[in-house]
Every structure is written in structure tokens, then in C-alpha cells.
Design a protein around this motif. Structure first.
Motif, PDB file in Angstrom:
ATOM      1  N   PRO A   3       0.800  -1.234   0.000  1.00  0.00           N
ATOM      2  CA  PRO A   3       0.000   0.000   0.000  1.00  0.00           C
ATOM      3  C   PRO A   3       0.830   1.280   0.000  1.00  0.00           C
ATOM      4  CG  PRO A   3      -0.106  -1.092   2.148  1.00  0.00           C
ATOM      5  CD  PRO A   3       0.576  -2.038   1.215  1.00  0.00           C
ATOM      6  N   ASP A   4       2.123   1.182   0.362  1.00  0.00           N
ATOM      7  CA  ASP A   4       2.960   2.381   0.359  1.00  0.00           C
ATOM      8  C   ASP A   4       3.520   2.700  -1.032  1.00  0.00           C
ATOM      9  OD1 ASP A   4       4.468   0.046   0.501  1.00  0.00           O
ATOM     10  OD2 ASP A   4       6.190   1.058   1.400  1.00  0.00           O
ATOM     11  N   VAL A   5       3.224   1.838  -2.021  1.00  0.00           N
ATOM     12  CA  VAL A   5       3.623   2.086  -3.404  1.00  0.00           C
ATOM     13  C   VAL A   5       2.409   2.616  -4.164  1.00  0.00           C
ATOM     14  CG1 VAL A   5       4.452   1.033  -5.542  1.00  0.00           C
ATOM     15  CG2 VAL A   5       5.363   0.285  -3.326  1.00  0.00           C
ATOM     16  N   PRO A   6       2.558   3.714  -4.921  1.00  0.00           N
ATOM     17  CA  PRO A   6       1.410   4.272  -5.653  1.00  0.00           C
ATOM     18  C   PRO A   6       0.772   3.226  -6.565  1.00  0.00           C
ATOM     19  CG  PRO A   6       3.252   5.808  -5.703  1.00  0.00           C
ATOM     20  CD  PRO A   6       3.775   4.543  -5.099  1.00  0.00           C
ATOM     21  N   GLU A   7      -0.545   3.236  -6.623  1.00  0.00           N
ATOM     22  CA  GLU A   7      -1.262   2.269  -7.450  1.00  0.00           C
ATOM     23  C   GLU A   7      -1.171   2.650  -8.918  1.00  0.00           C
ATOM     24  OE1 GLU A   7      -5.696   0.197  -7.798  1.00  0.00           O
ATOM     25  OE2 GLU A   7      -5.302   1.775  -6.323  1.00  0.00           O
ATOM     26  N   LEU A   8      -0.986   1.641  -9.763  1.00  0.00           N
ATOM     27  CA  LEU A   8      -0.961   1.873 -11.207  1.00  0.00           C
ATOM     28  C   LEU A   8      -2.341   2.319 -11.682  1.00  0.00           C
ATOM     29  CD1 LEU A   8       1.053  -1.067 -12.813  1.00  0.00           C
ATOM     30  CD2 LEU A   8       1.540   1.363 -13.062  1.00  0.00           C
ATOM     31  N   SER A   9      -2.368   3.343 -12.511  1.00  0.00           N
ATOM     32  CA  SER A   9      -3.628   3.786 -13.095  1.00  0.00           C
ATOM     33  C   SER A   9      -3.815   3.132 -14.464  1.00  0.00           C
ATOM     34  CB  SER A   9      -3.649   5.303 -13.249  1.00  0.00           C
ATOM     35  OG  SER A   9      -2.720   5.724 -14.228  1.00  0.00           O
ATOM     36  N   ILE A  10      -5.064   3.114 -14.926  1.00  0.00           N
ATOM     37  CA  ILE A  10      -5.354   2.581 -16.261  1.00  0.00           C
ATOM     38  C   ILE A  10      -4.594   3.382 -17.317  1.00  0.00           C
ATOM     39  CG2 ILE A  10      -7.160   2.140 -17.944  1.00  0.00           C
ATOM     40  CD1 ILE A  10      -7.230   0.335 -15.461  1.00  0.00           C
ATOM     41  N   ALA A  11      -4.536   4.705 -17.131  1.00  0.00           N
ATOM     42  CA  ALA A  11      -3.840   5.556 -18.098  1.00  0.00           C
ATOM     43  C   ALA A  11      -2.345   5.234 -18.150  1.00  0.00           C
ATOM     44  CB  ALA A  11      -4.043   7.028 -17.745  1.00  0.00           C
ATOM     45  N   GLN A  12      -1.740   4.951 -17.008  1.00  0.00           N
ATOM     46  CA  GLN A  12      -0.320   4.596 -16.988  1.00  0.00           C
ATOM     47  C   GLN A  12      -0.069   3.302 -17.755  1.00  0.00           C
ATOM     48  OE1 GLN A  12       0.076   4.791 -12.657  1.00  0.00           O
ATOM     49  NE2 GLN A  12       1.821   6.178 -12.925  1.00  0.00           N
ATOM     50  N   ILE A  13      -0.888   2.310 -17.526  1.00  0.00           N
ATOM     51  CA  ILE A  13      -0.726   1.035 -18.220  1.00  0.00           C
ATOM     52  C   ILE A  13      -0.922   1.233 -19.717  1.00  0.00           C
ATOM     53  CG2 ILE A  13      -1.616  -1.313 -18.473  1.00  0.00           C
ATOM     54  CD1 ILE A  13      -2.479  -1.171 -15.537  1.00  0.00           C
ATOM     55  N   ARG A  14      -1.947   2.003 -20.080  1.00  0.00           N
ATOM     56  CA  ARG A  14      -2.246   2.219 -21.496  1.00  0.00           C
ATOM     57  C   ARG A  14      -1.102   2.929 -22.204  1.00  0.00           C
ATOM     58  NH1 ARG A  14      -6.350   6.010 -21.240  1.00  0.00           N
ATOM     59  NH2 ARG A  14      -4.700   7.581 -21.461  1.00  0.00           N
ATOM     60  N   GLU A  15      -0.530   3.943 -21.569  1.00  0.00           N
ATOM     61  CA  GLU A  15       0.477   4.768 -22.220  1.00  0.00           C
ATOM     62  C   GLU A  15       1.890   4.189 -22.125  1.00  0.00           C
ATOM     63  OE1 GLU A  15      -0.209   7.332 -24.095  1.00  0.00           O
ATOM     64  OE2 GLU A  15      -2.334   7.030 -23.677  1.00  0.00           O
ATOM     65  N   GLN A  16       2.186   3.402 -21.096  1.00  0.00           N
ATOM     66  CA  GLN A  16       3.555   2.970 -20.864  1.00  0.00           C
ATOM     67  C   GLN A  16       3.781   1.469 -21.072  1.00  0.00           C
ATOM     68  OE1 GLN A  16       5.191   4.652 -17.195  1.00  0.00           O
ATOM     69  NE2 GLN A  16       3.646   6.274 -17.266  1.00  0.00           N
ATOM     70  N   GLN A  17       2.714   0.727 -21.251  1.00  0.00           N
ATOM     71  CA  GLN A  17       2.826  -0.713 -21.514  1.00  0.00           C
ATOM     72  C   GLN A  17       2.166  -1.034 -22.857  1.00  0.00           C
ATOM     73  OE1 GLN A  17       4.516  -2.910 -19.428  1.00  0.00           O
ATOM     74  NE2 GLN A  17       5.132  -1.035 -18.397  1.00  0.00           N
ATOM     75  N   GLY A  18       2.535  -0.251 -23.867  1.00  0.00           N
ATOM     76  CA  GLY A  18       1.858  -0.338 -25.155  1.00  0.00           C
ATOM     77  C   GLY A  18       1.924  -1.687 -25.826  1.00  0.00           C
ATOM     78  N   LEU A  19       3.056  -2.373 -25.739  1.00  0.00           N
ATOM     79  CA  LEU A  19       3.181  -3.659 -26.424  1.00  0.00           C
ATOM     80  C   LEU A  19       2.309  -4.729 -25.771  1.00  0.00           C
ATOM     81  CD1 LEU A  19       7.002  -3.731 -27.257  1.00  0.00           C
ATOM     82  CD2 LEU A  19       5.088  -2.903 -28.645  1.00  0.00           C
ATOM     83  N   ALA A  20       2.171  -4.650 -24.446  1.00  0.00           N
ATOM     84  CA  ALA A  20       1.264  -5.570 -23.761  1.00  0.00           C
ATOM     85  C   ALA A  20      -0.183  -5.262 -24.149  1.00  0.00           C
ATOM     86  CB  ALA A  20       1.443  -5.460 -22.243  1.00  0.00           C
ATOM     87  N   ILE A  21      -0.509  -3.973 -24.231  1.00  0.00           N
ATOM     88  CA  ILE A  21      -1.843  -3.561 -24.659  1.00  0.00           C
ATOM     89  C   ILE A  21      -2.144  -4.121 -26.052  1.00  0.00           C
ATOM     90  CG2 ILE A  21      -3.242  -1.567 -25.343  1.00  0.00           C
ATOM     91  CD1 ILE A  21      -2.958  -1.698 -22.365  1.00  0.00           C
ATOM     92  N   ASN A  22      -1.166  -3.992 -26.946  1.00  0.00           N
ATOM     93  CA  ASN A  22      -1.376  -4.446 -28.320  1.00  0.00           C
ATOM     94  C   ASN A  22      -1.616  -5.947 -28.395  1.00  0.00           C
ATOM     95  OD1 ASN A  22      -1.035  -1.846 -29.334  1.00  0.00           O
ATOM     96  ND2 ASN A  22       1.159  -2.099 -29.614  1.00  0.00           N
ATOM     97  N   ARG A  23      -0.879  -6.711 -27.606  1.00  0.00           N
ATOM     98  CA  ARG A  23      -1.085  -8.164 -27.648  1.00  0.00           C
ATOM     99  C   ARG A  23      -2.475  -8.533 -27.132  1.00  0.00           C
ATOM    100  NH1 ARG A  23       2.138 -13.269 -24.747  1.00  0.00           N
ATOM    101  NH2 ARG A  23       0.641 -14.801 -25.517  1.00  0.00           N
ATOM    102  N   VAL A  24      -2.899  -7.888 -26.054  1.00  0.00           N
ATOM    103  CA  VAL A  24      -4.221  -8.202 -25.497  1.00  0.00           C
ATOM    104  C   VAL A  24      -5.313  -7.848 -26.498  1.00  0.00           C
ATOM    105  CG1 VAL A  24      -5.873  -7.566 -23.694  1.00  0.00           C
ATOM    106  CG2 VAL A  24      -3.486  -8.019 -23.099  1.00  0.00           C
ATOM    107  N   MET A  25      -5.179  -6.713 -27.179  1.00  0.00           N
ATOM    108  CA  MET A  25      -6.183  -6.327 -28.172  1.00  0.00           C
ATOM    109  C   MET A  25      -6.187  -7.296 -29.352  1.00  0.00           C
ATOM    110  SD  MET A  25      -6.182  -2.152 -28.296  1.00  0.00           S
ATOM    111  CE  MET A  25      -4.589  -2.060 -29.122  1.00  0.00           C
ATOM    112  N   ALA A  26      -4.996  -7.689 -29.815  1.00  0.00           N
ATOM    113  CA  ALA A  26      -4.907  -8.571 -30.978  1.00  0.00           C
ATOM    114  C   ALA A  26      -5.507  -9.939 -30.689  1.00  0.00           C
ATOM    115  CB  ALA A  26      -3.448  -8.710 -31.418  1.00  0.00           C
ATOM    116  N   GLU A  27      -5.114 -10.540 -29.587  1.00  0.00           N
ATOM    117  CA  GLU A  27      -5.573 -11.890 -29.286  1.00  0.00           C
ATOM    118  C   GLU A  27      -6.954 -11.898 -28.635  1.00  0.00           C
ATOM    119  OE1 GLU A  27      -2.414 -14.177 -27.422  1.00  0.00           O
ATOM    120  OE2 GLU A  27      -0.927 -13.139 -28.655  1.00  0.00           O
ATOM    121  N   GLY A  28      -7.387 -10.722 -28.160  1.00  0.00           N
ATOM    122  CA  GLY A  28      -8.739 -10.599 -27.635  1.00  0.00           C
ATOM    123  C   GLY A  28      -9.747 -10.217 -28.698  1.00  0.00           C
ATOM    124  N   SER A  29      -9.264  -9.889 -29.910  1.00  0.00           N
ATOM    125  CA  SER A  29     -10.118  -9.501 -31.040  1.00  0.00           C
ATOM    126  C   SER A  29     -10.975  -8.281 -30.723  1.00  0.00           C
ATOM    127  CB  SER A  29     -11.030 -10.669 -31.459  1.00  0.00           C
ATOM    128  OG  SER A  29     -10.274 -11.774 -31.866  1.00  0.00           O
TER     129      SER A  29
END
Length: 371
Positions: free
Chosen positions: A27-53
Motif C-alpha cells: 500500500p505504500d507504493v502508488p497504485e498503477l492507473s489505467i492511463a499509466q498502463i495504457r500509455e507505458q505498456q503499449g506492447l502488452a496492450i497491443n497483444r491483449v487487443m490482438a488476441e482478444g479480437s
């Protein structure tokens, strides 16, 4: 389920609460936001979108957060959500020749109209940990942003496909050997179960949402001799394409948005046949997002699966076996079948246990009788 196990439903509720606690982390570490994941983990986002159709970066980011970074679980969440969405119609085929390219390379020709565009890639970086990233210092400067903007503005409106130059000279097979699909749309794999034998259009759908690791292994096997599939990357391009949809009330198509896609066309050797002169053949891959490893693997496997169409010999390679490839490529089906064995199978096991005991008794009785 495990309701009958110690604790029953209360234990299951506690397991869910523990999962949420593990997902949150310290809890002493800031929680990841959806915007952070979307903007900074782009390749993971792309794989989920591709294989999730489903092309939706925000939903993909939410799924990754909910799944604690387990991409297959995130893909499962996206697939499940996708089934709840209404369908208003079908878009027109995207025009990848009009793609606004962030990256466009050819391994077959040095000089191509529109030029080579290296783009954002790990290809030219040293595979060394960059500890400067751990310092979490600074953001990209304005100069970099301006340079990127200038490069985008400098791109010509259209970049012709490299394989078109081979096609112009008759050195490569036509883009499609199948009948015109304009009057008979291919089946939709997201709405209808896969049936074999499958057309190339259906195979490409299955490969586009196949597990990247499985596809990578199959593609690698073709390069090592399992399918005799020596390929060159004729062109790899990544960028945004317009999505257009016909509106019956208007009588014409309108642009409803843009999506990022990766397209790969491979050039493969072909010695010709009695009816075909020696020429090159094609492999094709088209995937959501910046997913070039997946697109290249898809193109290699696509080409391997075309052995019968091209009159080649079946050498028994896994990548040539359409039933094997298409039946095992979907990671959601594979996950469901694999992980179900951790659920209760008490009755099944007890019957197996009793059978083994009976066989042992019969073997012991037979041994005593032989004495």
C-alpha cells in the motif's frame, strides 16, 4: 467447484479478497492507473487487443490491471466482454497502402519508394538493462516530440507495397488465388466455430488471434527446416489506418475512426509446377497494434499452411498441418482445457483409483496361481 472444501463459500470469498490484496501490492507504493498502463505498456496492450479480437486500449489496460499482468488472463477477460457487445455492422476492408507509417522496412530491397522508416523498435538497441529507467527521472523532451511530429508530417500520403514491384514484373504470385470475396464474405470466427478444412481467409483470422508464443514456435520450426520455408521479409509496416463503414441512410461510407495495425508480407521461394512458372510466393500477417513479432510469425505459418494450394509435398511438419495449428493456436481454448484439470475431479479419480487397485489384485492373484 470447491464449495465442499474446508470453509466452503467463505473460503472462496476469502480467496477473492486475497487476490485483490495481491493485485494491489504494497500500500505504500502508488497504485498503477489505467492511463499509466495504457500509455507505458503499449506492447502488452497491443497483444491483449490482438488476441482478444477487440481494439480498445482502455479496456485492454483495465484487463491487464485486473489480471495482475497475466496477459492470457487479460485476453480471456477481453474475449468474454466482447461477447456482450452489440454488433451494428461491418466495416470496409482497411487500405493498408494508405497507412500512416510509424515504421516501414523491407529486407528485400534497400531503396523503396517512400523510404525505409526505422520507427520505434528494439532492433538497434543493446540488450542491456538501462538502470537510468529505475531513477524515474524526466520525460521525453520537446525536441523529440517536435522531431516525431516532423517525421509524421513528412510522410507521403501513400506508401506502395514493396511486393507490388515484384508483382508488376510477374515474379511473384498474385495477391489472392481464392475467388473474389466481395460476393461471398468469409465466415466470422468470432461468431461461428472453426470448421475444417478452413479457407485461407478463415485461417488468417485464426492466426491473427492465435497465441503469440505458440505461433512464434511454429514459425521458428519452419525456419529450421520443418516445412522447407525459407522466407524474406518483403515488407513490414506499422501505423494507423482509417476504418470506414457504409451507412445505408447516407448511401456512402464514412470514416468512423483509426486503428494501429502491423502488416507483414514475406517473399518465399517456389520452384514452379506444371501449370505455374517459377516465381516467388507470399506469406501474410495483419494484426492489431505494434505486434511485429506476431505478424512475421503469422506470415511464416500462413505460407507453410499453403503447401497443398501451391502443389508442394507434405513433409509432415507441424506448421503444415492445418488441423494441428488451428486447433491448438487459441490460448483461451488451451487455457480453459489445461486449467480445468485443477478443479475437483474427485469422482473421476476415485473410479481410476478403484480400477488400479482391482488390476493390482488381479495381478497378485495371477502371480499366486502361477506358483
Amino acid at each position: 467447484m470447491y464449495v465442499a472444501v474446508k470453509g466452503g463459500e467463505r473460503a472462496i470469498d476469502s480467496a477473492h479478497a486475497w487476490l485483490a490484496e495481491e493485485r494491489r501490492g504494497a500500500p505504500d507504493v502508488p497504485e498503477l492507473s489505467i492511463a499509466q498502463i495504457r500509455e507505458q505498456q503499449g506492447l502488452a496492450i497491443n497483444r491483449v487487443m490482438a488476441e482478444g479480437s477487440l481494439f480498445d486500449p482502455d479496456l485492454a489496460a483495465l484487463a491487464i490491471k485486473q489480471a495482475r499482468g497475466d496477459l492470457i488472463e487479460a485476453i480471456f477477460l477481453i474475449r468474454a466482454y466482447r461477447t456482450t457487445l452489440p454488433r451494428f455492422g461491418a466495416s470496409r476492408p482497411v487500405d493498408t497502402a494508405a497507412m500512416a507509417c510509424d515504421r516501414r522496412i523491407s529486407a528485400t530491397f534497400k531503396d523503396v519508394p517512400g523510404g525505409q522508416v526505422l520507427g520505434p523498435t528494439f532492433d538497434y538497441t543493446h540488450r542491456l538493462l538501462d538502470f537510468a529507467l529505475a531513477a524515474e527521472e524526466g520525460t521525453p523532451g520537446d525536441a523529440a516530440d517536435e522531431a516525431q511530429g516532423a517525421d509524421r508530417n513528412a510522410d507521403p500520403p501513400r506508401k506502395p507495397h514493396v511486393l507490388g514491384f515484384l508483382d508488376r514484373d510477374g515474379l511473384i504470385e498474385p495477391a489472392s488465388r481464392e475467388p473474389d470475396l466481395a460476393h461471398s464474405a468469409p465466415a466470422d470466427l468470432t461468431r461461428e466455430p472453426l470448421e475444417l478444412p478452413a479457407s485461407r481467409a478463415l485461417r488468417l483470422q485464426a492466426l491473427a488471434r492465435a497465441d503469440e508464443g505458440f505461433l512464434l514456435g511454429l514459425a521458428y520450426s519452419t525456419q529450421r527446416g520443418y516445412a522447407r520455408n525459407h522466407a524474406f521479409v518483403g515488407e513490414l509496416r506499422i501505423g494507423t489506418v482509417a476504418v470506414e463503414m457504409d451507412i445505408p441512410e447516407l448511401g456512402f461510407a464514412i470514416e468512423i475512426g483509426e486503428i494501429t495495425m502491423t502488416e507483414c508480407e514475406t517473399v518465399n521461394q517456389f520452384t514452379g509446377s506444371k501449370s505455374e512458372p517459377p516465381q516467388f510466393t507470399r506469406g501474410y500477417g495483419l494484426v492489431f497494434g505494434q505486434t511485429e513479432r506476431k505478424a512475421i510469425a503469422m506470415a511464416l505459418v500462413d505460407r507453410a499452411l499453403r503447401w497443398e494450394e501451391l502443389g508442394e509435398d507434405f513433409v509432415g511438419a507441424p506448421a503444415q498441418d492445418a488441423e494441428f495449428v488451428l486447433s491448438h493456436a487459441d490460448n483461451i481454448q488451451a487455457t480453459g482445457f489445461l486449467e480445468h484439470i485443477k478443479l475437483p475431479h474427485y469422482v473421476d479419480f476415485q473410479s481410476e483409483l478403484e480400477l488400479v487397485r482391482k488390476l493390482r489384485r488381479d495381478a497378485e492373484t495371477g502371480a499366486e496361481g502361477a506358483k
